[in-house]
Structure formats: structure tokens, C-alpha cells
Design an enzyme around this catalytic site. Structure first.
Site, PDB file in Angstrom:
ATOM      1  N   SER A 141      59.199 142.194 162.695  1.00 17.71           N
ATOM      2  CA  SER A 141      60.588 142.118 163.192  1.00 17.71           C
ATOM      3  C   SER A 141      60.756 143.132 164.317  1.00 17.71           C
ATOM      4  O   SER A 141      60.096 143.005 165.351  1.00 17.71           O
ATOM      5  CB  SER A 141      61.603 142.280 162.056  1.00 17.71           C
ATOM      6  OG  SER A 141      61.713 143.601 161.617  1.00 17.71           O
TER       7      SER A 141
ATOM      8  N   HIS B 208      61.340 137.876 163.092  1.00 11.08           N
ATOM      9  CA  HIS B 208      62.798 137.984 163.108  1.00 11.08           C
ATOM     10  C   HIS B 208      63.253 138.115 164.556  1.00 11.08           C
ATOM     11  O   HIS B 208      62.590 138.750 165.363  1.00 11.08           O
ATOM     12  CB  HIS B 208      63.259 139.232 162.346  1.00 11.08           C
ATOM     13  CG  HIS B 208      62.900 139.190 160.900  1.00 11.08           C
ATOM     14  ND1 HIS B 208      62.865 140.293 160.114  1.00 11.08           N
ATOM     15  CD2 HIS B 208      62.535 138.158 160.107  1.00 11.08           C
ATOM     16  CE1 HIS B 208      62.510 139.959 158.887  1.00 11.08           C
ATOM     17  NE2 HIS B 208      62.301 138.663 158.854  1.00 11.08           N
TER      18      HIS B 208
ATOM     19  N   ASP C 236      61.438 142.302 154.309  1.00 12.13           N
ATOM     20  CA  ASP C 236      60.957 140.922 154.338  1.00 12.13           C
ATOM     21  C   ASP C 236      59.503 140.902 154.815  1.00 12.13           C
ATOM     22  O   ASP C 236      59.164 141.565 155.789  1.00 12.13           O
ATOM     23  CB  ASP C 236      61.832 140.099 155.292  1.00 12.13           C
ATOM     24  CG  ASP C 236      61.475 138.623 155.262  1.00 12.13           C
ATOM     25  OD1 ASP C 236      61.081 138.131 154.188  1.00 12.13           O
ATOM     26  OD2 ASP C 236      61.596 137.962 156.312  1.00 12.13           O
TER      27      ASP C 236
END
Lengths: 192, 283
Positions: free
Chosen positions: A16, A43, A136
Site C-alpha cells: 500500500s 491499495h 491487510d
């Protein structure tokens, strides 16, 4: 570095915050004939919906695609999870997309992509988790580890934000902790 | 994610569901249905045997399962570029038609139904449009008919989407002409003139029967087919083909494509597919 047992049917990468430049760097140095499909679950900032595929394509040695639902993975391609969709690998080696709820506040969720790849490819998958600002991806990479897939975590000391790799390191011991340059070197030395 | 070693069992569960209810999820794509059922079991603290037992005994639980399997994420003007294209290139071509028939298949909570009505209204074509919107989820349809949406304090996003669609439109379009925004309640409400116009009908796309007899100028089915396996997808796309007028338009999600066979029956124009009457033998 890799040995002859390192034969992978696919590579999955998650990241991300800060991962764009790392991935862009990896793709700019990767050998142009790199065979296994590379699946990226990244992300994105909420307001930046498009432009990522173009951005990555600029330097990439391999074609970068935002795949459609049910598209079959094929050699020598990079597949980027489209903005606002979860991306899964299905058992027949095709991609499926979903717009269901965000998971870990994320869509795409890296956990979803990595877990589905672990289930399909087991010990024939290489999972790589890069810099990132939330947890995540940690559990998904552990799923790959549990299925005896090969796991690499970006060295937290080389990360813009190290939350994601550190979360994963809390859960299990990966095969390698690498800097971005070591990741490229490893990928390029894999038997094709 | 859950261990999938028991992946046979969710398939068995789908057979039970098919047997004791009007619903058939057997041809949903594996990953998505597996995850939805795992979630139902987790939320209700049921193991597979208990889930099967409850499904056989309790009809209201079956309805709950159906609601839980259905994915209801949609937004106003999701993917603004598509709506801008429809506004500029697609809908104006229907101007000469005495009536325009529109079907939103799998409309969920209706945001895109209203989005399209605004386009029609802007082109002065709303009056002569006949709009049908269907979904498998009664709960989603009720919400759609009510036309009230919690926007999670993300009002700016909707406004940005809206403005992007109409940025090059001939007249100035005002969000407040169509919506009432209550910032305290975190609610966007659709104004009555749009709500009166639509027929929301419960319909399961998996089923062959159609809830209406007319053919359509435009069919929307966005981010619905992704939940189905390829053979079910093909059957549904065939049904759309059968129910479109020639040159009728089908609008899918941004990352949904057609398989080889259907690429001969639809011509792709930018974001939309139009029905062709020619068959290309080269395929």
C-alpha cells in the site's frame, strides 16, 4: 539465491503506502522474458482511481494489464487489481473480481488476493509483501506460507511505512526478508 | 480467510438450498460464494451441519441467507466516464423513439437507476421512458424504492462524480434538483419526481422466466455477472441479447468482458455493447 526447486506458477505481490515506487522499480529491472504471471494487489488512494496502470507501464519491462473478470492468467504479463474491485485467483487459473464490502478497509484487499492464490497454487506460488500502512496482506501471506508457498517480506528498514511487513513478521517467519533490489535479483535469477 | 479444505461442503450446502427453496446459487463463482457462506456461518456461529439443518427447517432463515449472499455495493454515478459517454453518445441516438424501454438487471439499491434517470431527464427523454429495475434481494429493492442513501459522510465523492458526468453538458446541472441532502442525518434522498417513475420488481436472474414481455433499448447489468460462473454468465448474456431490440445497448461493469462467442453478437463501442444482427463467421 534460488535453487532448482524454486519453480513458481505465479507471483503475487501486495503493498500500500509507498509501494508504487518500489513496484515501479522492480518492474523496470525485471527481465523482459520473465515467465510466470505477476499479480499485483495494491491499495490506492481513494481519490486516485485511475492512472496507476499507465504509471506502472511507463517503466515496466513486462506488459501491465488491469484484467477483466474471468480473464485467464497467461505468461509474461503483470495483472493489476482494478481500482474498487477485489481480485481473486480461481482454481482454473482465471481471475475473478468482486465489488463486495471492503476488507481491512481496503478494496482490493491484499489478504483476499493472496489467500486465493495460496489455495490455488500451494507450494508453486511466490508471495511478496511490500511497504504499507495497514495490516491487510499479513494474513494472506501467512496463508501462502502455510500452504508451503515461498514468501518474501520487504525489509522493514527499507520501507516508507513498515506496518504491513511488521504485521506479517509477527505472524510467521518468511523464507526471505529482502530489500527491493534483492527482490529484483531473486526474481531475475529464477529458472524460467 | 477460512480454510477451504471443506470446499465440497459449501457446494453440498448449495444443493440443499436449491432443493428446499426457490433459489439456486450452484453456478455462482467459487471464491465469492464460498466466502459469503463462510461469513453466514461465522456471523451466526453455525457449523455446516447446523447451517443445513436451519436452512431445511426455517424459511425465514433462507431469506436471510439469500440477503446475505447478495452483494449490495453500488453508488451514484460509479465510473463517471461511462455515464458521460452514455449522456453524450448513446442516449441522444434514441431521441426519435416514441418510447424507450430500460431494464436495470440486478439493480441492487437503485443508485444507478436514479443516475440514469437524471441523464434521461437532462435530455428531456424521461417522460417517454419506461423503466424496469429488478433484483433478487427484496431488502435492496425496498431500499431502492425508498431512495434514501446513507453516504457515510462522503458527500463530496458523490458530488465529484456527479460534476464529472455533467462537466461538458450544455446546461448547468444542479445536484440539488434531484437530491435532498441531510448532512446531520448523513442521508441523500432522491426527490419524488424520479421515484415515481420506476418499477422495482423482485426477479432472480438465474431463472429463465422474465417478469415482463417487452423488449429493451438499453439493459444495464453492472457488476452482477462477476458473481456467476462462465456458463451462467453466457446464458444470461444470451437472454439479454434475446430481449434487446436490434442495435439495443447493453451496459456492463468496467471490468466485465464478453467471451469470444458473444463478441460476434455484440459490437463494442467504447464502454457499451450494442446488439448486432450479423454473425461473424471468422470466429
Amino acid at each position: 539465491m534460488p535453487n532448482n526447486n524454486h519453480y513458481f506458477k505465479a507471483i503475487v505481490m501486495g503493498g500500500s503506502a509507498g509501494s508504487f515506487s518500489v513496484i515501479s522499480n522492480i518492474l523496470s529491472k525485471i527481465r523482459p522474458d520473465f515467465k510466470p504471471p505477476i499479480i499485483l494487489s495494491l491499495h490506492r488512494l481513494k481519490h486516485v482511481r485511475s492512472g496507476l496502470v499507465e504509471g506502472l507501464s511507463l517503466k515496466s519491462k513486462i506488459k501491465v494489464i488491469e484484467p477483466n473478470d474471468k480473464e485467464k492468467l497467461s505468461y509474461n504479463n503483470v495483472y493489476l487489481a482494478p481500482s474498487n474491485y477485489h481480485l481473486f485467483i480461481e482454481i482454473d487459473g482465471s481471475i475473478s473480481l468482486s465489488t463486495e464490502e471492503s476488507y481491512n478497509h481496503s478494496r482490493p484487499s491484499i489478504d483476499y488476493t493472496l489467500s486465493s492464490a495460496a489455495y490455488v497454487y500451494r507450494d508453486k506460488i511466490l508471495g511478496i509483501l511490500l511497504t504499507g500502512a495497514n495490516k491487510d496482506g499479513a494474513k494472506g501471506l501467512k496463508d501462502i506460507h502455510d500452504k508451503r508457498g515461498f514468501t518474501i517480506i520487504q525489509d522493514p528498514s527499507t520501507c516508507d511505512i513498515d506496518t504491513m511487513p511488521k504485521e506479517a513478521l509477527k505472524l510467521f517467519k518468511p523464507n526471505k526478508v529482502f530489500s527491493p533490489d534483492q527482490i529484483v535479483e531473486f526474481l531475475n535469477s529464477l529458472p524460467q | 480467510m477460512q480454510e477451504r479444505e471443506g470446499s465440497k461442503t459449501y457446494k453440498e450446502y448449495l444443493k440443499v438450498l436449491k432443493e428446499c427453496s426457490p433459489y439456486n446459487f450452484c453456478e455462482y463463482s467459487n471464491n465469492s460464494i464460498d466466502r459469503r457462506i463462510t461469513k453466514i456461518m461465522r456471523d451466526n456461529r453455525l457449523n455446516m451441519d447446523e447451517l443445513i439443518y436451519k436452512t431445511r427447517k426455517d424459511q425465514s432463515f433462507v431469506e436471510y441467507v439469500v440477503e446475505s449472499i447478495t452483494v449490495n455495493t453500488t453508488e451514484l454515478f460509479r465510473d463517471p466516464l461511462i455515464w458521460e459517454y452514455l449522456l453524450k453518445e448513446v442516449v441522444p441516438k434514441l431521441k426519435g423513439h416514441p418510447q424507450i424501454n430500460i431494464w436495470h438487471a440486478g439493480c441492487s439499491t437503485g443508485q444507478e437507476v436514479y443516475s440514469f434517470m437524471i441523464l434521461l431527464d437532462q435530455l428531456n427523454m424521461l417522460e417517454k421512458s419506461k423503466i424496469y429495475a429488478t433484483d433478487i434481494s427484496q431488502k435492496a429493492l425496498n431500499c431502492a424504492a425508498k431512495g434514501e442513501y446513507v453516504y457515510n459522510f462522503n458527500y463530496e465523492k458523490y458530488l465529484t462524480n456527479f460534476e464529472e458526468v455533467f462537466k461538458n453538458h450544455t446546461t448547468n446541472v444542479n445536484f440539488n434538483d434531484y437530491f435532498k441532502v441531510d448532512k446531520a442525518k448523513d442521508l441523500i434522498s432522491v426527490k419524488a419526481k424520479l421515484k415515481e417513475k420506476t418499477n422495482f420488481i423482485k426477479h432472480d436472474l438465474v431463472k429463465e422466466e422474465m417478469p415482463f414481455y417487452n423488449k429493451f433499448d438499453i439493459i444495464f447489468c453492472r457488476n452482477v455477472l462477476i458473481y456467476f460462473n462462465e456458463s451462467l454468465q453466457s446464458r444470461i448474456v444470451q437472454r439479454f441479447h434475446d430481449n434487446l431490440f436490434n442495435k439495443g445497448v447493453m451496459v456492463l461493469g468496467t471490468h466485465e468482458g464478453l467471451n469470444g462467442f458473444f463478441r460476434t453478437k455484440f459490437a463494442r463501442n467504447n464502454y457499451v455493447y450494442s446488439k448486432t444482427d450479423t454473425f461473424h463467421f471468422k470466429y
